[in-house]
Design a protein around this motif. Structure first.
Motif, PDB file in Angstrom:
ATOM      1  N   LEU A 166       0.825  -1.204   0.000  1.00  0.00           N
ATOM      2  CA  LEU A 166       0.000   0.000   0.000  1.00  0.00           C
ATOM      3  C   LEU A 166       0.863   1.260   0.000  1.00  0.00           C
ATOM      4  O   LEU A 166       0.592   2.211  -0.739  1.00  0.00           O
ATOM      5  N   MET A 167       1.916   1.284   0.820  1.00  0.00           N
ATOM      6  CA  MET A 167       2.790   2.459   0.869  1.00  0.00           C
ATOM      7  C   MET A 167       3.392   2.737  -0.509  1.00  0.00           C
ATOM      8  O   MET A 167       3.440   3.884  -0.963  1.00  0.00           O
ATOM      9  N   LYS A 168       3.848   1.698  -1.175  1.00  0.00           N
ATOM     10  CA  LYS A 168       4.459   1.871  -2.492  1.00  0.00           C
ATOM     11  C   LYS A 168       3.422   2.283  -3.534  1.00  0.00           C
ATOM     12  O   LYS A 168       3.711   3.100  -4.419  1.00  0.00           O
ATOM     13  N   THR A 183      -7.415  12.871   2.516  1.00  0.00           N
ATOM     14  CA  THR A 183      -7.601  11.674   3.335  1.00  0.00           C
ATOM     15  C   THR A 183      -8.492  10.665   2.622  1.00  0.00           C
ATOM     16  O   THR A 183      -8.247   9.451   2.679  1.00  0.00           O
ATOM     17  N   ASP A 184      -9.515  11.141   1.935  1.00  0.00           N
ATOM     18  CA  ASP A 184     -10.400  10.231   1.200  1.00  0.00           C
ATOM     19  C   ASP A 184      -9.634   9.419   0.167  1.00  0.00           C
ATOM     20  O   ASP A 184      -9.938   8.236  -0.066  1.00  0.00           O
ATOM     21  N   ASP A 185      -8.643  10.036  -0.473  1.00  0.00           N
ATOM     22  CA  ASP A 185      -7.840   9.301  -1.454  1.00  0.00           C
ATOM     23  C   ASP A 185      -7.108   8.140  -0.785  1.00  0.00           C
ATOM     24  O   ASP A 185      -7.035   7.034  -1.331  1.00  0.00           O
ATOM     25  N   ALA A 212      -9.575   5.329   0.523  1.00  0.00           N
ATOM     26  CA  ALA A 212     -10.118   4.555  -0.600  1.00  0.00           C
ATOM     27  C   ALA A 212      -9.089   3.550  -1.106  1.00  0.00           C
ATOM     28  O   ALA A 212      -9.415   2.390  -1.382  1.00  0.00           O
ATOM     29  N   LEU A 213      -7.831   3.982  -1.209  1.00  0.00           N
ATOM     30  CA  LEU A 213      -6.787   3.076  -1.676  1.00  0.00           C
ATOM     31  C   LEU A 213      -6.531   1.973  -0.653  1.00  0.00           C
ATOM     32  O   LEU A 213      -6.394   0.799  -1.010  1.00  0.00           O
ATOM     33  N   ALA A 214      -6.478   2.344   0.620  1.00  0.00           N
ATOM     34  CA  ALA A 214      -6.218   1.348   1.670  1.00  0.00           C
ATOM     35  C   ALA A 214      -7.292   0.278   1.694  1.00  0.00           C
ATOM     36  O   ALA A 214      -7.014  -0.901   1.976  1.00  0.00           O
ATOM     37  N   SER A 257     -14.194  -4.103   5.988  1.00  0.00           N
ATOM     38  CA  SER A 257     -14.261  -2.649   6.126  1.00  0.00           C
ATOM     39  C   SER A 257     -13.191  -2.140   7.095  1.00  0.00           C
ATOM     40  O   SER A 257     -12.880  -2.770   8.109  1.00  0.00           O
ATOM     41  N   LEU A 258     -12.640  -0.983   6.776  1.00  0.00           N
ATOM     42  CA  LEU A 258     -11.676  -0.302   7.649  1.00  0.00           C
ATOM     43  C   LEU A 258     -12.292   0.928   8.311  1.00  0.00           C
ATOM     44  O   LEU A 258     -11.585   1.711   8.945  1.00  0.00           O
TER      45      LEU A 258
END
Length: 459
Positions: free
Chosen positions: A410-412, A425-427, A430-432, A439-440
């Motif tokens: 995820l970091m990469k 933050t939404d970006d 959503a990616l995470a 659900s997170l």
């Protein structure tokens, strides 16, 4: 959550009534800095030609700003300190019909209206004695040192030394030329492409090709020498006074290893090179800038006491400089990530584990006031240390939920997909979500939105 970048395309004509001020909170650029940022155009390049006399703190410059209009422009503005005298302005080669310069805003009315989508070249020639810009966060921007100058512009100090669209969502490449007395070294963003001396002055020219937010533009001038730390895939340099070279070997001795570790964890380093500047004066905190970081003499004591800051500032090259927030309310995307990078490096270096550091700072948070929302702390608290530590703990909770492999994937992916872009933050959430089996939302709600501290996220 933050507005999209399209909010910057509002009207900027003289017919806009109060909105012609081009910095009113209702314009929606950023409520945390309501007087910063400008509407009606998008900057595509800055060319800065500067001359600075250290002893008299005198700066003369010509700023050429290339932009594209988003609307028909009858009037537009730039952020620029009223400490300077305006000597000449042209817009597309012609003098404007009028301009005004008040409250750190330079408002310009071109001789003719400019059509939507048209190219616009604004040239401003100016001179004066630069000084910091005062605000809720103290004084930021250009500041004199005992023998030299430093520029630390976060969040709104860029206008203390050049006219600009001073908001992080306005990114552009830069060419920066600075002439100063030859006994001084001048460091700036990007790659040194030319250096020439004449009549006791040396001109240093830097090219910052990758897009850069204004607050990350910098100039560092002092009685420095340059030292090469690495000539590998990512050249690493140090610029510092000769008297600190011995201390530097210990305090910054693992700079190359930190770079190698972060490249493995976060993906390719996003710029052609990295430079560490150490000033001859003490600094309260290090200074973040694109492709370089600035530390005070007090961070170079011959011990590794400040190594966590060395790691923190390098991490900002990925989280803050390449991937940059769209609005200041999301500063945890910079500081929480850089803080967590400190903890990751500590474990990689064989010092305290990431889990131990997470628990240490969790306990400190537990004994602190729990009245701050990480994703919208308010302008007065956006640099509060609780944002840094709670942001880092958010990432620790996420890592423990999805596992190490997915977390570092995820970091990469985050640094790759959004390289040189502005984000919210939404970006990130959503990616995470693409790396989780369920659900997170409970993590985001309890760590980023709720003010009460949740339970510690044990491995």
């Amino acid at each position: 959550m933050p507005h999209s970048g399209s909010s910057r395309s509002g009207s900027s004509s003289d017919t806009g009534g109060d909105r012609a001020h081009l910095g009113h909170p209702n314009d929606g650029i950023d409520p945390y800095l309501p007087n910063n940022g400008n509407l009606g155009y998008r900057v595509s390049r800055y060319d800065l030609d500067l001359q600075y006399k250290v002893a008299s703190n005198r700066l003369a410059g010509t700023a050429t700003i290339t932009a594209t209009t988003l609307n028909g422009i009858g009037r537009f503005s730039l952020d620029f300190s009223t400490s300077f005298k305006i000597e000449k302005i042209t817009v597309n080669g012609k003098r404007p019909s009028r301009y005004s310069h008040h409250d750190n805003k330079l408002s310009i009315t071109p001789s003719h209206s400019i059509a939507p989508g048209a190219a616009m070249e604004v040239q401003v020639r100016y001179s004066g004695s630069p000084k910091p810009i005062r605000g809720p966060w103290g004084e930021v921007g250009w500041e004199e040192l005992t023998d030299g100058a430093i520029c630390a512009s976060q969040p709104n100090g860029a206008a203390s030394w050049f006219p600009c669209d001073d908001h992080p969502s306005s990114k552009a490449p830069y060419h920066i030329s600075i002439s100063t007395e030859s006994q001084y070294y001048a460091a700036s963003n990007g790659v040194l492409v030319n250096k020439r001396a004449k009549a006791g002055y040396t001109t240093w020219e830097y090219e910052q090709t990758e897009p850069m937010s204004t607050y990350l533009a910098t100039m560092q001038i002092g009685p420095y020498e340059r030292k090469t730390l690495s000539e590998g895939d990512v050249p690493i340099y140090a610029v510092l006074p000769a008297r600190l070279k011995k201390n530097f070997e210990s305090s910054f001795g693992r700079q190359v290893q930190i770079m190698d570790t972060f490249r493995e964890m976060f993906g390719p380093y996003p710029f052609p090179q990295y430079t560490v500047v150490v000033t001859d004066d003490d600094l309260e905190i290090p200074v973040e800038a694109e492709s370089l970081s600035v530390f005070g003499a007090n961070h170079c004591t011959g011990t590794r006491r400040s190594e966590r800051l060395v790691a923190h500032e390098l991490a900002h090259q990925w989280f803050g400089n390449s991937v940059t927030l769209r609005q200041w309310r999301d500063i945890w995307l910079h500081e929480g990530f850089a803080c967590y990078a400190e903890w990751l490096w500590s474990q990689a270096a064989g010092d305290d584990s990431t889990e131990a550091l997470a628990k240490k700072y969790y306990d400190k948070l537990a004994s602190s006031p729990q009245d701050i929302q990480v994703t919208d702390p308010g302008p007065d608290d956006m640099f509060d240390d609780r944002i840094y530590k709670r942001g880092a703990l958010t990432l620790h909770a996420l890592r423990n939920r999805i596992g190490d492999d997915k977390f570092f994937e995820l970091m990469k992916k985050w640094t790759s997909d959004h390289r040189y872009e502005n984000v919210s933050t939404d970006d990130f959430t959503a990616l995470a979500g693409r790396y989780a089996n369920g659900s997170l939302n409970d993590i985001w709600q309890s760590w980023l939105v709720d003010t009460r501290l949740p339970a510690f996220p044990y491995s």
